[in-house]
Scaffold this motif. Structure first.
Motif, PDB file in Angstrom:
ATOM      1  N   ILE A 163       0.845  -1.204   0.000  1.00  0.00           N
ATOM      2  CA  ILE A 163       0.000   0.000   0.000  1.00  0.00           C
ATOM      3  C   ILE A 163       0.871   1.242   0.000  1.00  0.00           C
ATOM      4  O   ILE A 163       0.612   2.207  -0.739  1.00  0.00           O
ATOM      5  N   LEU A 164       1.917   1.224   0.812  1.00  0.00           N
ATOM      6  CA  LEU A 164       2.810   2.381   0.888  1.00  0.00           C
ATOM      7  C   LEU A 164       3.521   2.607  -0.439  1.00  0.00           C
ATOM      8  O   LEU A 164       3.694   3.755  -0.876  1.00  0.00           O
ATOM      9  N   ALA A 165       3.942   1.540  -1.101  1.00  0.00           N
ATOM     10  CA  ALA A 165       4.602   1.670  -2.403  1.00  0.00           C
ATOM     11  C   ALA A 165       3.674   2.336  -3.416  1.00  0.00           C
ATOM     12  O   ALA A 165       4.087   3.220  -4.175  1.00  0.00           O
ATOM     13  N   ARG A 166       2.416   1.918  -3.431  1.00  0.00           N
ATOM     14  CA  ARG A 166       1.450   2.499  -4.365  1.00  0.00           C
ATOM     15  C   ARG A 166       1.227   3.985  -4.073  1.00  0.00           C
ATOM     16  O   ARG A 166       1.222   4.825  -4.991  1.00  0.00           O
ATOM     17  N   LEU A 167       1.040   4.328  -2.795  1.00  0.00           N
ATOM     18  CA  LEU A 167       0.805   5.719  -2.420  1.00  0.00           C
ATOM     19  C   LEU A 167       2.037   6.580  -2.701  1.00  0.00           C
ATOM     20  O   LEU A 167       1.920   7.704  -3.213  1.00  0.00           O
ATOM     21  N   ALA A 168       3.207   6.072  -2.352  1.00  0.00           N
ATOM     22  CA  ALA A 168       4.434   6.843  -2.526  1.00  0.00           C
ATOM     23  C   ALA A 168       4.721   7.118  -3.999  1.00  0.00           C
ATOM     24  O   ALA A 168       5.179   8.203  -4.360  1.00  0.00           O
ATOM     25  N   ALA A 203      -0.006   2.856   6.467  1.00  0.00           N
ATOM     26  CA  ALA A 203       0.737   3.380   5.317  1.00  0.00           C
ATOM     27  C   ALA A 203       0.540   4.883   5.176  1.00  0.00           C
ATOM     28  O   ALA A 203       1.488   5.633   4.889  1.00  0.00           O
ATOM     29  N   VAL A 204      -0.684   5.356   5.371  1.00  0.00           N
ATOM     30  CA  VAL A 204      -0.970   6.786   5.286  1.00  0.00           C
ATOM     31  C   VAL A 204      -0.191   7.554   6.353  1.00  0.00           C
ATOM     32  O   VAL A 204       0.400   8.606   6.088  1.00  0.00           O
ATOM     33  N   ALA A 205      -0.179   7.034   7.585  1.00  0.00           N
ATOM     34  CA  ALA A 205       0.532   7.691   8.680  1.00  0.00           C
ATOM     35  C   ALA A 205       2.027   7.774   8.395  1.00  0.00           C
ATOM     36  O   ALA A 205       2.674   8.785   8.682  1.00  0.00           O
ATOM     37  N   ILE A 206       2.581   6.710   7.815  1.00  0.00           N
ATOM     38  CA  ILE A 206       4.006   6.693   7.500  1.00  0.00           C
ATOM     39  C   ILE A 206       4.321   7.692   6.397  1.00  0.00           C
ATOM     40  O   ILE A 206       5.250   8.499   6.511  1.00  0.00           O
ATOM     41  N   LEU A 207       3.555   7.638   5.304  1.00  0.00           N
ATOM     42  CA  LEU A 207       3.845   8.519   4.179  1.00  0.00           C
ATOM     43  C   LEU A 207       3.677   9.987   4.562  1.00  0.00           C
ATOM     44  O   LEU A 207       4.462  10.847   4.141  1.00  0.00           O
ATOM     45  N   ALA A 208       2.683  10.291   5.382  1.00  0.00           N
ATOM     46  CA  ALA A 208       2.479  11.677   5.823  1.00  0.00           C
ATOM     47  C   ALA A 208       3.691  12.168   6.609  1.00  0.00           C
ATOM     48  O   ALA A 208       4.127  13.317   6.446  1.00  0.00           O
ATOM     49  N   ASP A 209       4.249  11.301   7.453  1.00  0.00           N
ATOM     50  CA  ASP A 209       5.424  11.684   8.236  1.00  0.00           C
ATOM     51  C   ASP A 209       6.632  11.886   7.339  1.00  0.00           C
ATOM     52  O   ASP A 209       7.423  12.819   7.538  1.00  0.00           O
ATOM     53  N   VAL A 210       6.795  11.036   6.327  1.00  0.00           N
ATOM     54  CA  VAL A 210       7.907  11.175   5.384  1.00  0.00           C
ATOM     55  C   VAL A 210       7.783  12.493   4.613  1.00  0.00           C
ATOM     56  O   VAL A 210       8.768  13.224   4.433  1.00  0.00           O
ATOM     57  N   ILE A 211       6.577  12.803   4.151  1.00  0.00           N
ATOM     58  CA  ILE A 211       6.364  14.043   3.403  1.00  0.00           C
ATOM     59  C   ILE A 211       6.657  15.255   4.277  1.00  0.00           C
ATOM     60  O   ILE A 211       7.271  16.236   3.831  1.00  0.00           O
ATOM     61  N   ALA A 212       6.241  15.200   5.539  1.00  0.00           N
ATOM     62  CA  ALA A 212       6.528  16.308   6.452  1.00  0.00           C
ATOM     63  C   ALA A 212       8.036  16.495   6.615  1.00  0.00           C
ATOM     64  O   ALA A 212       8.543  17.629   6.596  1.00  0.00           O
ATOM     65  N   ALA A 213       8.768  15.397   6.764  1.00  0.00           N
ATOM     66  CA  ALA A 213      10.222  15.488   6.898  1.00  0.00           C
ATOM     67  C   ALA A 213      10.854  16.023   5.619  1.00  0.00           C
ATOM     68  O   ALA A 213      11.782  16.847   5.673  1.00  0.00           O
ATOM     69  N   LYS A 214      10.366  15.584   4.476  1.00  0.00           N
ATOM     70  CA  LYS A 214      10.876  16.070   3.195  1.00  0.00           C
ATOM     71  C   LYS A 214      10.691  17.578   3.077  1.00  0.00           C
ATOM     72  O   LYS A 214      11.559  18.285   2.559  1.00  0.00           O
ATOM     73  N   ASN A 215       9.579  18.060   3.572  1.00  0.00           N
ATOM     74  CA  ASN A 215       9.260  19.484   3.484  1.00  0.00           C
ATOM     75  C   ASN A 215       9.745  20.277   4.686  1.00  0.00           C
ATOM     76  O   ASN A 215       9.380  21.444   4.856  1.00  0.00           O
ATOM     77  N   HIS A 216      10.546  19.617   5.545  1.00  0.00           N
ATOM     78  CA  HIS A 216      11.145  20.269   6.724  1.00  0.00           C
ATOM     79  C   HIS A 216      10.086  20.801   7.690  1.00  0.00           C
ATOM     80  O   HIS A 216      10.245  21.859   8.297  1.00  0.00           O
ATOM     81  N   ILE A 217       9.009  20.035   7.824  1.00  0.00           N
ATOM     82  CA  ILE A 217       7.956  20.376   8.780  1.00  0.00           C
ATOM     83  C   ILE A 217       8.088  19.456   9.976  1.00  0.00           C
ATOM     84  O   ILE A 217       8.105  18.230   9.837  1.00  0.00           O
ATOM     85  N   LYS A 218       8.177  20.021  11.164  1.00  0.00           N
ATOM     86  CA  LYS A 218       8.315  19.216  12.378  1.00  0.00           C
ATOM     87  C   LYS A 218       6.937  18.926  12.968  1.00  0.00           C
ATOM     88  O   LYS A 218       6.196  19.833  13.313  1.00  0.00           O
ATOM     89  N   LEU A 219       6.622  17.640  13.048  1.00  0.00           N
ATOM     90  CA  LEU A 219       5.346  17.211  13.605  1.00  0.00           C
ATOM     91  C   LEU A 219       5.615  16.252  14.754  1.00  0.00           C
ATOM     92  O   LEU A 219       6.651  15.571  14.805  1.00  0.00           O
ATOM     93  N   GLU A 220       4.659  16.173  15.670  1.00  0.00           N
ATOM     94  CA  GLU A 220       4.824  15.293  16.800  1.00  0.00           C
ATOM     95  C   GLU A 220       4.729  13.841  16.361  1.00  0.00           C
ATOM     96  O   GLU A 220       3.830  13.463  15.607  1.00  0.00           O
ATOM     97  N   GLN A 221       5.660  13.021  16.817  1.00  0.00           N
ATOM     98  CA  GLN A 221       5.625  11.604  16.505  1.00  0.00           C
ATOM     99  C   GLN A 221       4.892  10.833  17.607  1.00  0.00           C
ATOM    100  O   GLN A 221       4.567  11.382  18.648  1.00  0.00           O
ATOM    101  N   CYS A 222       4.681   9.555  17.315  1.00  0.00           N
ATOM    102  CA  CYS A 222       4.085   8.693  18.322  1.00  0.00           C
ATOM    103  C   CYS A 222       4.998   8.622  19.547  1.00  0.00           C
ATOM    104  O   CYS A 222       6.215   8.514  19.404  1.00  0.00           O
ATOM    105  N   LYS A 223       4.419   8.700  20.726  1.00  0.00           N
ATOM    106  CA  LYS A 223       5.187   8.623  21.951  1.00  0.00           C
ATOM    107  C   LYS A 223       4.599   7.552  22.858  1.00  0.00           C
ATOM    108  O   LYS A 223       3.402   7.314  22.863  1.00  0.00           O
TER     109      LYS A 223
END
Length: 334
Positions: A186-191, A313-333
């Motif tokens: 799923i992640l491969a398709r979305l990415a 897969a959505v949660a992972i890709l969203a986090d990757v996109i945020a990192a790519k765009n230099h946006i700091k978001l809270e991760q799972c804790k």
């Protein structure tokens, strides 16, 4: 340029081969907030629309200009907020910004324009595109500095000369997936839809029957190799490394190679408990210091309560996109 824009150009080429004439719009620059990045494309024949350069307002304005017969030149540059405004007034995009757009009028005889562009994209290498507004000459460059010198780029004004419209497409970011799973597929398709170059590795031959999204289905092939070798082979500063096997035989070797690289994102699937055990193993085996281990995002993904493979897969890709765009978001804790 992402996968959707590639599809827009292909649709435009299909329309040209059918004998249609088209107007091709490319974003050259944005000022303030804008909904689409530089390089995005929109194609229309005045009725059908392909792609997007705004939330709809700019597209509507262009269709109106075509209907009014305003767009007569083969190539021209417009600024939404000055040129494209009613009665000479100025206004902004709904999000508050302006965009500068290159407009090209294409006829069925201009199929090579889009064919050459698609070939550049398919090469998977960085490239620049320059269009002469007077002669209609189009050039491609593999180096941004060379393009700027060729068109007389004004470093002080941060723009090309009035005779040229230019845009440079950097090499696409890539995602390295470690381990065959439902989440991986799923992640491969979305990415891929998001414009990433996607590669997949596994070193467990027994999992081969589980991978169904092969190149024959428009997907990717599995590279059967040691995960650390796979990462070392492909990793660059524009790479995200995602360990999704939930198996130390795959994940740990890949994570050690990734932590010693310049990858912009490193993540591993697993519970909080398993993630802590992984950090302990990496610290013991690789002797990594805390600041190095802090690069590892585990559990991977944004904290959106993901349960199903699709949600994960959505949660992972969203986090990757945020990192790519230099946006700091809270991760799972924990």
């Amino acid at each position: 340029m992402n996968q959707s824009d590639h599809g827009v150009l292909q649709q435009g080429l299909d329309r040209l081969t059918q004998g249609c004439e088209l107007w091709l719009c490319t974003i050259l620059a944005t000022y303030g907030s804008a909904p689409r990045p530089v390089g995005s494309v929109f194609i229309t024949d005045g009725h059908h629309r392909y792609g997007s350069i705004s939330g709809g307002c700019v597209e509507d304005a262009f269709v109106q200009l075509i209907t009014n017969g305003t767009l007569q030149k083969a190539c021209s540059i417009f600024d939404y907020g000055t040129h494209i405004a009613p009665h000479g007034t100025q206004f902004e995009l709904p999000c508050g910004g302006h965009i500068q757009i290159l407009v090209e009028h294409l006829t069925p005889q201009d199929q090579a324009v889009l064919q050459d562009w698609l070939a550049q994209i398919d090469s998977k290498q960085p490239f620049g595109r320059a269009v002469n507004l007077t002669t209609g000459e189009r050039k491609f460059f593999t180096d941004e500095n060379a393009m700027q010198r060729a068109v007389g780029f004004n470093a002080n004004a941060q723009q090309a000369t009035p005779q040229w419209g230019t845009v440079f497409y950097a090499k696409a970011e890539q995602i390295l997936l470690l381990g065959i799973s439902q989440v991986s597929e799923i992640l491969a398709r979305l990415a891929k839809q998001a414009g990433f170059v996607v590669r997949l590795c596994d070193n467990r031959p027994e999992y081969a029957p589980n991978w169904q999204w092969t190149s024959a289905q428009g997907g990717i092939e599995v590279e059967w190799a040691s995960p650390d070798y796979f990462v070392e082979k492909y990793v660059t500063p524009r790479t995200a490394v995602l360990a999704l096997a939930h198996d130390p035989r795959v994940d740990d070797l890949a994570m050690m190679a990734a932590l010693e690289s310049e990858a912009f994102y490193i993540g591993a699937l697993g519970s909080h408990r398993n993630s802590e055990k992984r950090r302990e193993r990496l610290a013991r085996i690789g002797e990594y210091l805390p600041d190095v281990l802090n690069r590892l995002r585990a559990p991977i993904g944004l904290p959106i309560g993901s349960k199903t493979p699709f949600e994960i897969a959505v949660a992972i890709l969203a986090d990757v996109i945020a990192a790519k765009n230099h946006i700091k978001l809270e991760q799972c804790k924990p």
